[in-house]
Design an enzyme around this catalytic site. Structure first.
Site, PDB file in Angstrom:
ATOM      1  N   THR A 103      65.080  50.882  56.636  1.00 49.80           N
ATOM      2  CA  THR A 103      64.764  49.689  55.861  1.00 49.80           C
ATOM      3  C   THR A 103      64.528  50.119  54.420  1.00 49.80           C
ATOM      4  OG1 THR A 103      63.737  48.657  57.790  1.00 49.80           O
ATOM      5  CG2 THR A 103      63.148  47.765  55.641  1.00 49.80           C
ATOM      6  N   LYS A 179      67.362  42.350  56.300  1.00 49.41           N
ATOM      7  CA  LYS A 179      66.255  43.021  56.991  1.00 49.41           C
ATOM      8  C   LYS A 179      64.941  42.786  56.255  1.00 49.41           C
ATOM      9  CE  LYS A 179      64.008  45.598  59.874  1.00 49.41           C
ATOM     10  NZ  LYS A 179      64.186  47.033  60.087  1.00 49.41           N
ATOM     11  N   LYS A 247      54.794  49.956  53.476  1.00 51.45           N
ATOM     12  CA  LYS A 247      56.058  50.251  52.788  1.00 51.45           C
ATOM     13  C   LYS A 247      56.919  48.999  52.628  1.00 51.45           C
ATOM     14  CE  LYS A 247      59.367  52.061  55.308  1.00 51.45           C
ATOM     15  NZ  LYS A 247      60.517  51.105  55.321  1.00 51.45           N
TER      16      LYS A 247
END
Length: 305
Positions: A103, A179, A247
Site C-alpha cells: 500500500t 486501495k 502509515k
C-alpha cells in the site's frame, strides 16, 4: 486443459510475512515453482521445508523468475527491493513482471513503475485486501492497474492468488488510489468500532451482548464484526498492526493535503491510531485502539489485569 506444472511460469515472492507466506503457498498449490525470500532466514527455511525454494536476496530470487510478487509493508521497502543493493532490477529478465502489493501513495507507484519500465520490464500496481487467511486460500481481492503487457504476464499468478481481481486502469497508480480509499474507510471503521465497544464497556454493558446486537443492526460494519471479537477475547496478537494504519492514514493525509481536499474524519482516526502506537501498542492488533480508549478512561476490558 490446465497448463502442465512444468510449463507454468516461475515465480518469486519477496516478503514472507503473514500475507506473503500465504500467497506463496497458494501459488505453490496451483503448481508453480515458487522461490521465497525474506529478511528472516528462519521464515525462508520454513518455506523450503514446506516444499518451496529459498533465496537469500531479492536479486537471487528474481534470477529465474518470470513473475516477482513483492509483499512488503511500504513504498520505501518496495523501492529497496527493486533498486537497492541486491535488488530484483539487477537480475530480473527482460519482459518479466514485478507485481507490487504494498500500500503506497499513487504518485510513488507511478514513479517506481516508470523507473522499472524504462529498463524493459513490466510493473503491475496490485495492492491486496483480504487478510492472511484469504491469502493462504488464494482468495484475496487484488486492486490492480498497469499496462496490458503487465496484466498478461502476471495473469497466471493473479488467478492463483485472487478470488476477485479488479482491473482498474492501464497505468500504475490507479490500483494504489483505490486501495487508499479502502484504507480510509477501514481505518475510520476500526477507530469507530473501538470507540463504540469501549464506550459500551464504560456504560457497564455486557459487551458480548453489544456485539451480538450491533452485528444484527444498522450500526454494524465489516470491521466491527471482524475486529471486535479480538477485544471480547482480550487477544491483541497482531493480525494487522496498529502501525499499519498510522502509515496508511498518514498517506491519506498527504494525498488530501496535496489535493487540497478536507478529510477530517480520517484525520481524527489517525490521531486515535497515533495515540495507541504512542502508548506502546504499535505492533499489536489494530483493535488495540479500544484498549487505548479503555486506558485513558479507566474502563475495564476483557483480559485487563
Amino acid at each position: 486443459m490446465p497448463e502442465p506444472a512444468s510449463q507454468k511460469s516461475r515465480l518469486a515472492v519477496i516478503g514472507l510475512g503473514s500475507m506473503g507466506y500465504g500467497m506463496a503457498t497458494s501459488l505453490r498449490r496451483a503448481g508453480f515453482e515458487v522461490t521465497g525470500c525474506d529478511v528472516a532466514a528462519e521464515t525462508v527455511a520454513h518455506f523450503v521445508a514446506d516444499g518451496g525454494r529459498g533465496a537469500k536476496t531479492p536479486a537471487e530470487a528474481a534470477g529465474n523468475a518470470d513473475i516477482v510478487v513483492s509483499v512488503v509493508v511500504n513504498a520505501a521497502q518496495t523501492e529497496t527491493i527493486l533498486f537497492g543493493k541486491d535488488g530484483v532490477a539487477e537480475t530480473l529478465a527482460k519482459d518479466a513482471v514485478f507485481v507490487s502489493s504494498a500500500t503506497m501513495d499513487p504518485d510513488v507507484a507511478r514513479r517506481l513503475a516508470k523507473q522499472l519500465e524504462s529498463t524493459g520490464r513490466h510493473y503491475l500496481d496490485a495492492p491486496i485486501s483480504g487478510g492472511a487467511q484469504r491469502a493462504a486460500q488464494g482468495e484475496l481481492t487484488i486492486l490492480a492497474s498497469g499496462s496490458t503487457a503487465a496484466f498478461a504476464k502476471a495473469r497466471p499468478a493473479l488467478d492463483a492468488m485472487a478470488a476477485k481481481l479488479y482491473e482498474l486502469g492501464d497505468a500504475a497508480g490507479q490500483g494504489a488510489a483505490f486501495k487508499m480509499i479502502n484504507q480510509l474507510l477501514a481505518g475510520v471503521h476500526i477507530a469507530a468500532a473501538s470507540e463504540a465497544i469501549a464506550f459500551a464497556a464504560k456504560q457497564g454493558l455486557d459487551i458480548r451482548k453489544v456485539y451480538e446486537v450491533i452485528t444484527a443492526s444498522a450500526g454494524n460494519s465489516w470491521m466491527f464484526e471482524n475486529r471486535m471479537p479480538h477485544v471480547l477475547d482480550g487477544d491483541y496478537a497482531p493480525r494487522s498492526a496498529v502501525d499499519i494504519f498510522v502509515k496508511d492514514l498518514g498517506i491519506i493525509q498527504d494525498m488530501a493535503r496535496t489535493a487540497k481536499f478536507p478529510v477530517p474524519v480520517s484525520a481524527a482516526a489517525l490521531q486515535m491510531f497515533l495515540m495507541t502506537s504512542a502508548s506502546g501498542m504499535g505492533r499489536d492488533d489494530d483493535a488495540s485502539v479500544a484498549r487505548m480508549y479503555a486506558r485513558v478512561t479507566g474502563t475495564k476490558l476483557p483480559g485487563d489485569k
